[in-house]
Design a protein around this motif. Structure first.
Motif, short mmCIF file in Angstrom:
data_model
loop_
_atom_site.label_atom_id
_atom_site.label_comp_id
_atom_site.label_asym_id
_atom_site.label_seq_id
_atom_site.Cartn_x
_atom_site.Cartn_y
_atom_site.Cartn_z
N GLN A 207 -63.13 -19.06 3.73
CA GLN A 207 -63.70 -18.97 2.38
C GLN A 207 -63.11 -20.04 1.47
N VAL A 208 -61.82 -20.34 1.67
CA VAL A 208 -61.19 -21.38 0.86
C VAL A 208 -61.72 -22.76 1.25
N LYS A 209 -61.80 -23.03 2.53
CA LYS A 209 -62.24 -24.35 3.01
C LYS A 209 -63.74 -24.56 2.81
N ASN A 210 -64.52 -23.48 2.90
CA ASN A 210 -65.97 -23.54 2.70
C ASN A 210 -66.62 -24.68 3.49
N ASP A 211 -66.34 -24.71 4.78
CA ASP A 211 -66.82 -25.76 5.68
C ASP A 211 -67.82 -25.15 6.66
N ALA A 212 -69.05 -25.66 6.67
CA ALA A 212 -70.13 -25.10 7.49
C ALA A 212 -69.80 -25.15 8.98
N THR A 213 -69.14 -26.21 9.42
CA THR A 213 -68.79 -26.33 10.84
C THR A 213 -67.77 -25.26 11.23
N LEU A 214 -66.81 -25.03 10.37
CA LEU A 214 -65.81 -23.99 10.65
C LEU A 214 -66.45 -22.61 10.67
N TRP A 215 -67.37 -22.36 9.76
CA TRP A 215 -68.07 -21.07 9.76
C TRP A 215 -68.88 -20.90 11.04
N SER A 216 -69.49 -21.98 11.50
CA SER A 216 -70.27 -21.92 12.74
C SER A 216 -69.38 -21.54 13.93
N THR A 217 -68.23 -22.18 14.01
CA THR A 217 -67.29 -21.88 15.11
C THR A 217 -66.82 -20.43 15.02
N TYR A 218 -66.55 -19.99 13.82
CA TYR A 218 -66.13 -18.61 13.60
C TYR A 218 -67.24 -17.63 14.04
N ASN A 219 -68.47 -17.88 13.61
CA ASN A 219 -69.58 -17.01 13.99
C ASN A 219 -69.79 -17.00 15.50
N LEU A 220 -69.57 -18.13 16.14
CA LEU A 220 -69.69 -18.20 17.60
C LEU A 220 -68.63 -17.31 18.26
N GLN A 221 -67.41 -17.34 17.73
CA GLN A 221 -66.35 -16.51 18.31
C GLN A 221 -66.64 -15.02 18.11
N ILE B 162 -75.69 -19.37 13.21
CA ILE B 162 -75.23 -20.74 13.41
C ILE B 162 -76.39 -21.69 13.12
N PRO B 163 -76.25 -22.56 12.12
CA PRO B 163 -77.37 -23.41 11.70
C PRO B 163 -77.67 -24.53 12.69
N ARG B 164 -78.89 -25.00 12.65
CA ARG B 164 -79.37 -26.04 13.58
C ARG B 164 -78.51 -27.30 13.58
N GLY B 165 -77.97 -27.71 12.48
CA GLY B 165 -77.19 -28.94 12.42
C GLY B 165 -75.77 -28.82 12.93
N SER B 166 -75.35 -27.63 13.27
CA SER B 166 -73.98 -27.39 13.70
C SER B 166 -73.74 -27.91 15.12
N PRO B 167 -72.52 -28.42 15.37
CA PRO B 167 -72.16 -28.81 16.74
C PRO B 167 -72.21 -27.62 17.71
N HIS C 189 -64.39 -34.10 23.70
CA HIS C 189 -65.32 -34.75 22.78
C HIS C 189 -65.18 -34.19 21.37
N ARG C 190 -64.78 -32.95 21.29
CA ARG C 190 -64.67 -32.29 20.00
C ARG C 190 -63.41 -31.45 19.99
N ILE C 191 -62.60 -31.61 18.97
CA ILE C 191 -61.35 -30.87 18.84
C ILE C 191 -61.64 -29.53 18.15
N SER C 192 -61.06 -28.48 18.67
CA SER C 192 -61.23 -27.15 18.09
C SER C 192 -60.70 -27.11 16.66
N PRO C 193 -61.48 -26.51 15.74
CA PRO C 193 -60.96 -26.40 14.37
C PRO C 193 -59.69 -25.56 14.30
N TYR C 194 -59.53 -24.63 15.24
CA TYR C 194 -58.32 -23.81 15.25
C TYR C 194 -57.10 -24.67 15.60
N ALA C 195 -57.28 -25.65 16.48
CA ALA C 195 -56.19 -26.57 16.81
C ALA C 195 -55.84 -27.43 15.60
N VAL C 196 -56.85 -27.84 14.85
CA VAL C 196 -56.62 -28.62 13.64
C VAL C 196 -55.83 -27.80 12.63
#
Length: 173
Positions: A27-41, A62-67, A157-164
């Protein structure tokens, strides 16, 4: 905490841990990619818990533009297969198996489609799916064999947001 709960088989606690510890950061970061990863989990936890309807809801967030979009659509196909939602299953498989995605590693599409074809007694199509699986994934199989032969793992190819997040938290200490 969520991973430990999931490994222990307590998927409900894992979901509560994610809600308690991860959602506030999202909620603080408000990043669509992070929300997508969260919803996937969350979708994956619900699927493992047998809640197909709940899993479908989170996969569809998970929106169409999400990785994570195509991964979510592949996993959603399993939900449609298990729930017998044939129209959605067949439609999503037709899309995922189209030539537009020929450069993507998505072996599950062929597996789910072959199971679906088997359920409908489309036996010749099952054989075609296995042949297509082999044909489409030869290049990827060679890449995987090459990576396994190396002494060091290749960079993803893509680093996990949780690792970041973990790196950021360690740097802040």
């Amino acid at each position: 905490a969520a991973l430990a709960s999931a490994k222990a088989g307590d998927l409900a606690q894992a979901a509560r841990d994610l809600k308690t510890y991860v959602e506030p950061t999202l909620q603080v970061k408000n990043d669509a990619t992070l929300w997508s990863t969260y919803n996937l989990q969350i979708a994956r936890l619900l699927y493992q818990a047998g809640s197909m309807e709940g899993a479908a809801q989170f996969y569809q967030k998970i929106p169409r533009g999400s990785p994570d979009y195509l991964i979510a659509q592949e996993e959603l196909a399993w939900v449609w297969l298990r729930t017998g939602t044939t129209d959605r299953l067949r439609g999503s498989l037709a899309t995922l198996a189209s030539e537009i995605f020929a450069d993507r590693f998505q072996p599950e599409v062929y597996l789910v489609r072959s199971i679906s074809n088997l359920k409908f007694c489309y036996y010749s199509d099952v054989e075609k799916d296995f042949a297509n699986f082999t044909k489409k994934n030869q290049t990827f199989a060679k890449e995987i064999d090459g990576a396994l032969a190396k002494s060091e793992a290749p960079i993803p190819h893509r680093i996990s947001p949780y690792a970041v997040w973990a790196k950021e938290a360690l740097a802040a200490r």
